[in-house]
Design an enzyme around this catalytic site. Structure first.
Site, short mmCIF file in Angstrom:
data_model
loop_
_atom_site.label_atom_id
_atom_site.label_comp_id
_atom_site.label_asym_id
_atom_site.label_seq_id
_atom_site.Cartn_x
_atom_site.Cartn_y
_atom_site.Cartn_z
N ASP A 168 0.88 -1.17 0.00
CA ASP A 168 0.00 0.00 0.00
C ASP A 168 0.92 1.22 0.00
O ASP A 168 1.93 1.24 0.72
CB ASP A 168 -0.89 -0.02 1.25
N SER A 176 0.65 3.84 1.44
CA SER A 176 0.67 4.46 2.76
C SER A 176 1.49 3.64 3.77
O SER A 176 1.56 3.97 4.94
CB SER A 176 -0.78 4.61 3.27
N SER A 177 2.12 2.56 3.30
CA SER A 177 2.85 1.66 4.19
C SER A 177 4.36 1.91 4.14
O SER A 177 5.01 1.62 3.14
CB SER A 177 2.57 0.21 3.77
N PRO A 178 4.93 2.45 5.22
CA PRO A 178 6.38 2.66 5.20
C PRO A 178 7.16 1.36 5.04
O PRO A 178 8.22 1.35 4.41
CB PRO A 178 6.67 3.32 6.55
N GLY A 196 6.27 -1.09 3.22
CA GLY A 196 6.26 -1.35 1.78
C GLY A 196 7.36 -0.54 1.10
O GLY A 196 8.08 -1.05 0.23
#
Lengths: 200, 200
Positions: free
Chosen positions: B10, B12-14, B16
């Site tokens: 995502d 918004s996922s650090p 990731g």
């Protein structure tokens, strides 16, 4: 230099079991003691609203797949008990009862309980099961049995769990290297590295 | 031999973002393509009942501590955007709109969006922000803008997210090596090892 590793785990957590394969070795390597601190994740889940992984939507199947895969990688025998997750309050009480006078004996018991539960897939929920495992290690069965039921032991466990929650321990295994928190069996390499480098 | 790595994340996922530092290199090392597949964790959380980590009791503080610590270890620039977590549906639509005709360009956009959000701490939620990042890479701003809003793009994103949920992708990053699932940035070493050994 960290003074100690605090190793938090729930006896019902296979990832906690996997961590036992390396945690003491990491402590020895860096010359720091490892404090084994069993906790009761049930009390934590009441706050976080989480639950045991196998019961969660989508995550459950991954867990069932990942746990034996992780066991093979770690090289520990693994068998999921028929009853899982299981209650661990008795195991926890036996641990802290013994730890008051014999910390090393308590760690031996913790290893034996984990091996019983996840190495052999047996039930460590009942009092007689925990007492039986302790007796096999040479502990006095009657003494352990009454120790498990003593009011002071129950208070001791409650205090340990409350202290863990105040430290924001929310999963198993969970490590503190001094004041530095690490969550998950996956993070053992980072625990090792943190001790080696003194942080980053 | 796995035919591909599917890399779910995502925007918004650090974690990731951290995975982007190694995932393509792991694919190259083993000669397998890496399919970048942004998803919308909000849709996943509706099923799992979980939520963004910073908002969770007990876990929130750990997350705020662990994310910059992980960034330092991975060696990526890191700055948490003021608005976090943030909506990623526009970023996701831009990605899949471009990926239809230019998969490599879409990956370049994904890297640039992640760098914008977590390298520089900027807001990638608004349409104009996403279009601006794409324009900087040489994409036609008007084309991207209308592509983001096209009905077919929305359907495409929905189909991708639904397909990820059917595959039981419940977090970010999440990897499939062929049919083998791995959850979390922490598991990149295992992704690498799985490809090296062909499983264990």
């Amino acid at each position: 230099m960290a003074e100690a590793i605090d190793f938090y785990f729930d006896f019902s957590s296979p990832y906690g079991y996997f961590a036992t394969a390396r945690i003491d070795e990491i402590g020895r390597k860096h010359g720091v003691p490892v404090n084994w601190r069993p906790i009761l994740l049930g009390a934590v889940f009441k706050i976080t609203g989480a639950g045991p992984q196998p019961t969660l939507p989508l995550k459950g199947d991954y867990f069932i797949h990942d746990v034996p895969r992780s066991a093979r990688l770690v090289g520990l025998p693994f068998r999921l008990p028929a009853q899982f997750p299981f209650g661990t309050v008795t195991a926890c009480r036996a641990y802290y009862f013994i730890a008051q006078t014999d910390p090393e004996g308590a760690v031996r018991l913790a290893r034996a309980l984990y091996d019983h539960a996840f190495g052999k897939g047996r039930d460590i929920c009942p009092v007689e099961a925990v007492v039986g495992v302790a007796a096999e290690l040479g502990f006095d069965a009657d003494k352990i049995q009454s120790g498990i039921q003593a009011h002071e032991t129950k208070e001791l466990v409650k205090a340990e769990v409350d202290a863990a929650i105040r430290r924001e321990v929310f999963g198993s295994p969970f490590f503190y290297v001094g004041d530095e928190p690490f969550w998950g069996h996956d993070r053992l390499d980072q625990v090792d590295l943190w001790l080696e480098k003194g942080g980053w």
